[in-house]
Scaffold this motif. Structure first.
Motif: not given
Length: 342
Positions: A58-71, A140-142, A169-175
């Motif tokens: 059983l593989l356990v993967v992290n489905n977080t998605r990277v946001i455009n966190a650099r401004l 998030e749009d901005i 498999y990235a799905k949930v934005s927030g990283s």
């Protein structure tokens, strides 16, 4: 237990081995396979995981998605600031890093590309700024328009394909950074694993400062981890517990998945469905409750990540494997090669 020294986790790395670009296809990166039962290692290609893993694993993967966190923002005097989003605390407030930090006092207001601004409202003990963002519309749009993908500072080349810093498999934005062990998987490889009978379960951990904050104290036990948000669903917990009770291998893809599993496990090894903040710090001497195997990249010297891997298979063995990887010119860090430990 004896004192753990930061310098115990140091190794020499030639700068040319720091990967600047991802390889194509994703699963053509190299893979160092270490079998704990036989104490043997083997040089492979990442696509070989389809042969290394067994039906029932059983593989356990992290489905977080990277946001455009650099401004980038400017104060009223025209000074430019780099803004790095770390963790959202509510609708308008974030924990952030600012450079130059000494010029960003409480009350400072920065304008970002005319679409939003921020006010520094607090400073934590470790220098992280608390900021209230002011904007109209959907944040998030901005962010998707004015922000940039926050590549680590040791990557100096520009990334031509932003999706290459996301897992398939990235799905949930927030990283604020990618769970990089997962970058090696392709849709085709995942399909091949499922066809073989390997189960895949998704969990969530938004990668932030806790993963990458450098260890400054020579005594490792004095290091304080920054907390990160995680989630594990009831369905995921049930599948993991079923595998563990059946004696099947639960293999974490990346140190972030390890941190979720170990944060959600009780002393009996049962994984509980849960969500919240974790500041778990895993270093040699830690007794793993749920994780039986690990897929991971090669990490920075003296980092909490190499300490976690050392907890899993022993510091001396990890340093020996890293020495082999350097000698064989494996590629290191975020866009580098991988290791599987079973």
């Amino acid at each position: 237990m004896p004192e753990l020294k930061k310098s115990d986790f140091y190794y020499e790395l030639p700068p040319e081995l720091i990967a600047q670009k991802p390889v194509y296809p994703r699963d053509s990166s190299r893979l160092l396979f270490y079998d704990r039962a036989t104490d043997c290692h083997k040089d492979c290609v990442f696509s070989d995981v389809a042969d290394i893993l067994k039906p029932g694993d059983l593989l356990v993967v992290n489905n977080t998605r990277v946001i455009n966190a650099r401004l980038f923002g400017y104060n009223d005097a025209g000074r430019k600031f780099e803004i790095f989003l770390l963790k959202r605390t509510d609708l308008k407030n974030w924990e952030i890093l600012l450079k130059p930090a000494r010029k960003a006092k409480i009350g400072s207001i920065l304008t970002v590309n005319g679409e939003m601004s921020l006010r520094v409202t607090g400073i934590t003990d470790n220098g992280v700024r608390i900021a209230e963002f002011m904007f109209e519309g959907v944040f998030e749009d901005i962010l998707s328009r004015v922000g940039e993908v926050p590549l680590p500072p040791y990557i100096t080349e520009k990334l031509s394909d932003k999706e290459r810093y996301q897992t398939v498999y990235a799905k949930v934005s927030g990283s604020s950074a990618a769970p990089t062990a997962g970058l090696h998987f392709t849709e085709e490889l995942l399909g091949k694993l499922k066809k073989k009978g390997v189960d895949i379960v998704e969990v969530l951990l938004h990668v932030g400062l806790g993963t990458f904050r450098p260890v400054k104290e020579e005594n490792v036990l004095e290091h304080k981890m920054h907390s990160e948000y995680y989630e594990i669903s009831e369905e995921a917990a049930n599948k993991i517990n079923e595998a563990l009770s059946d004696g099947r291998r639960v293999i974490a893809v990346g140190t972030t998945s390890v941190r979720v599993l170990e944060s959600a496990s009780d002393e009996t090894g049962k994984v509980r469905p849960s969500k919240g903040e974790t500041d778990i710090f895993i270093y040699p001497g830690y007794k793993f409750k749920a994780v039986k195997g690990l897929i991971t990249n090669f990490h920075l010297p003296e980092s909490t990540l190499i300490m976690l891997v050392s907890a899993f298979c022993g510091r001396e063995k990890v340093m020996e494997l890293y020495e082999h990887a350097v000698k064989e010119k494996y590629r290191f860090f975020s866009f580098g090669d991988a290791m599987i430990i079973l």
